[in-house]
Write a protein that holds these residues in place. Sequence first.
Motif, PDB file in Angstrom:
ATOM      1  N   LEU A  85       0.817  -1.216   0.000  1.00 39.57           N
ATOM      2  CA  LEU A  85       0.000   0.000   0.000  1.00 39.57           C
ATOM      3  C   LEU A  85       0.847   1.261   0.000  1.00 39.57           C
ATOM      4  N   SER A  86       2.133   1.118   0.278  1.00 41.72           N
ATOM      5  CA  SER A  86       3.013   2.286   0.314  1.00 41.72           C
ATOM      6  C   SER A  86       3.258   2.807  -1.095  1.00 41.72           C
ATOM      7  N   ASN A  87       3.283   4.131  -1.211  1.00 41.46           N
ATOM      8  CA  ASN A  87       3.488   4.743  -2.520  1.00 41.46           C
ATOM      9  C   ASN A  87       4.896   5.323  -2.663  1.00 41.46           C
ATOM     10  N   ILE A  88       5.828   4.888  -1.797  1.00 38.66           N
ATOM     11  CA  ILE A  88       7.217   5.335  -1.913  1.00 38.66           C
ATOM     12  C   ILE A  88       7.840   4.683  -3.143  1.00 38.66           C
ATOM     13  N   ARG A  89       8.322   5.512  -4.055  1.00 36.82           N
ATOM     14  CA  ARG A  89       8.796   4.984  -5.337  1.00 36.82           C
ATOM     15  C   ARG A  89      10.234   5.407  -5.625  1.00 36.82           C
ATOM     16  N   ASN A  90      10.866   4.653  -6.498  1.00 36.80           N
ATOM     17  CA  ASN A  90      12.186   4.998  -6.991  1.00 36.80           C
ATOM     18  C   ASN A  90      12.074   6.267  -7.821  1.00 36.80           C
ATOM     19  N   GLU A  91      12.917   7.258  -7.514  1.00 37.14           N
ATOM     20  CA  GLU A  91      12.823   8.543  -8.197  1.00 37.14           C
ATOM     21  C   GLU A  91      13.168   8.439  -9.676  1.00 37.14           C
ATOM     22  N   GLU A  92      13.914   7.419 -10.036  1.00 32.34           N
ATOM     23  CA  GLU A  92      14.342   7.280 -11.426  1.00 32.34           C
ATOM     24  C   GLU A  92      13.401   6.420 -12.247  1.00 32.34           C
ATOM     25  N   THR A  93      12.954   5.292 -11.684  1.00 32.93           N
ATOM     26  CA  THR A  93      12.127   4.343 -12.452  1.00 32.93           C
ATOM     27  C   THR A  93      10.644   4.413 -12.099  1.00 32.93           C
ATOM     28  N   GLY A  94      10.313   5.011 -10.962  1.00 29.24           N
ATOM     29  CA  GLY A  94       8.919   5.070 -10.542  1.00 29.24           C
ATOM     30  C   GLY A  94       8.422   3.786  -9.906  1.00 29.24           C
ATOM     31  N   GLU A  95       9.309   2.797  -9.745  1.00 29.13           N
ATOM     32  CA  GLU A  95       8.923   1.504  -9.179  1.00 29.13           C
ATOM     33  C   GLU A  95       8.737   1.617  -7.668  1.00 29.13           C
ATOM     34  N   SER A 218      21.085   6.000  -4.432  1.00 30.04           N
ATOM     35  CA  SER A 218      20.605   5.756  -5.786  1.00 30.04           C
ATOM     36  C   SER A 218      21.773   5.310  -6.659  1.00 30.04           C
ATOM     37  N   SER A 219      21.468   4.785  -7.817  1.00 26.90           N
ATOM     38  CA  SER A 219      22.527   4.333  -8.720  1.00 26.90           C
ATOM     39  C   SER A 219      23.401   5.513  -9.157  1.00 26.90           C
ATOM     40  N   LYS A 220      22.806   6.687  -9.272  1.00 24.61           N
ATOM     41  CA  LYS A 220      23.562   7.883  -9.644  1.00 24.61           C
ATOM     42  C   LYS A 220      24.567   8.230  -8.542  1.00 24.61           C
ATOM     43  N   ASN A 221      24.102   8.181  -7.287  1.00 22.69           N
ATOM     44  CA  ASN A 221      24.992   8.479  -6.163  1.00 22.69           C
ATOM     45  C   ASN A 221      26.127   7.466  -6.070  1.00 22.69           C
ATOM     46  N   LYS A 222      25.808   6.195  -6.301  1.00 23.71           N
ATOM     47  CA  LYS A 222      26.843   5.151  -6.261  1.00 23.71           C
ATOM     48  C   LYS A 222      27.911   5.403  -7.320  1.00 23.71           C
ATOM     49  N   LYS A 223      27.477   5.787  -8.513  1.00 29.34           N
ATOM     50  CA  LYS A 223      28.413   6.034  -9.602  1.00 29.34           C
ATOM     51  C   LYS A 223      29.309   7.218  -9.272  1.00 29.34           C
ATOM     52  N   ILE A 224      28.728   8.275  -8.735  1.00 29.45           N
ATOM     53  CA  ILE A 224      29.507   9.462  -8.373  1.00 29.45           C
ATOM     54  C   ILE A 224      30.517   9.122  -7.289  1.00 29.45           C
ATOM     55  N   PHE A 225      30.092   8.324  -6.311  1.00 31.75           N
ATOM     56  CA  PHE A 225      30.996   7.974  -5.204  1.00 31.75           C
ATOM     57  C   PHE A 225      32.195   7.180  -5.713  1.00 31.75           C
ATOM     58  N   VAL A 226      31.936   6.197  -6.584  1.00 32.73           N
ATOM     59  CA  VAL A 226      33.025   5.364  -7.091  1.00 32.73           C
ATOM     60  C   VAL A 226      33.974   6.185  -7.961  1.00 32.73           C
ATOM     61  N   GLU A 227      33.428   7.096  -8.766  1.00 31.34           N
ATOM     62  CA  GLU A 227      34.251   7.871  -9.686  1.00 31.34           C
ATOM     63  C   GLU A 227      35.097   8.927  -8.990  1.00 31.34           C
ATOM     64  N   HIS A 228      34.737   9.274  -7.751  1.00 36.25           N
ATOM     65  CA  HIS A 228      35.450  10.336  -7.044  1.00 36.25           C
ATOM     66  C   HIS A 228      36.229   9.796  -5.847  1.00 36.25           C
ATOM     67  N   GLN A 229      36.759   8.593  -5.991  1.00 35.22           N
ATOM     68  CA  GLN A 229      37.550   8.018  -4.911  1.00 35.22           C
ATOM     69  C   GLN A 229      38.963   8.585  -4.827  1.00 35.22           C
ATOM     70  N   ASP A 230      39.300   9.490  -5.747  1.00 41.12           N
ATOM     71  CA  ASP A 230      40.614  10.118  -5.684  1.00 41.12           C
ATOM     72  C   ASP A 230      40.591  11.405  -4.869  1.00 41.12           C
TER      73      ASP A 230
END
Length: 320
Positions: A85-95, A218-230
């Motif tokens: 019944l919860s309407n909390i959805r993924n901001e990217e896919t709407g799932e 989110s997948s976007k945040n994960k990508k940014i985190f991995v790319e900025h490990q320097d």
Amino acid sequence: MNVEKLTKPDVLNPKSYRISREGREFFDIDAISVFRGRQESYWHICFKDGSERDYHERDLHIAESCLNDKRSADVFQYIKQIAELSNIRNEETGEKLLPKRFDKITYVGNEVALAKYLNPSLLNTGKRGGEYVPIFPFGCNNSQYNAVKNAMENQISVIQGPPGTGKTQTILNIIANILMQDKTVQIVSNNNSATENVYDKLSSPQYNLGFVAATLGSSKNKKIFVEHQDSSYPDFLTWKMSEEFGEMRKKISEQSARLKEFFDKQEKLAYLRQELSQLVTEQQYFNQYVEESDVNTDNIKCKKVKSKFVCKFIFQLCGF
């Protein structure tokens, strides 16, 4: 006479167990059969790579999911239905997020918080490990002190308060206390802004501790985190303690006790000020009544009871 033939084993669901041996957890278990003898039990474990092993039960550390209990399983099924019944959805896919997450849960250990909701009899109402001495590198007041201490001493803790009461500050102090125990922390919320608020406070110039956290919501945040490990990190050589850790903990304990004593006195002082203010107001009303009613106050009798004055007013005109 030295041989015991064991047949008809108990076939267990491998998803309902976590098994380890000598500190090493088993992964990719495909099937479990337990042969129970007169004195010992033996676990025959089949792995997904096709290999099979036999173990004495006494040599294994076996953790069973609380979902094997019918009552816990029924409650969990009810929670899953509510999640639909919860309407909390993924901001990217709407799932929808919650149903998907609950469907992935096949094992709930008795030591985790969810198990206490599913079966309250598992809840340990006593203190975990005795009296805990908290630290407060981000500052605190009396209510925040109690909130952090309760969170560290109990299996489940709920902290509630309106905006501006210092909940984020309390979260930062809880993080600090968990890190002091060489543990990691996962912060979750039903929206990104709440977790970002905590991260922004950590990474602010005031603390400069953003490097201890990773935003992975989110997948976007994960990508940014991995790319900025320097990214540059502080010079940890300056973080060395000038004294032994045990001695430092002792000082922290003493300072924490004094801090709590100060907060208690501060709270008592505030209560007494409030009580005095009420008494002053009552005195003003009394004086006004006496003046307007022309009451003779000569017959007022005061009696001392247990260090408190109880005044008995005798008003001739009013009859009491």
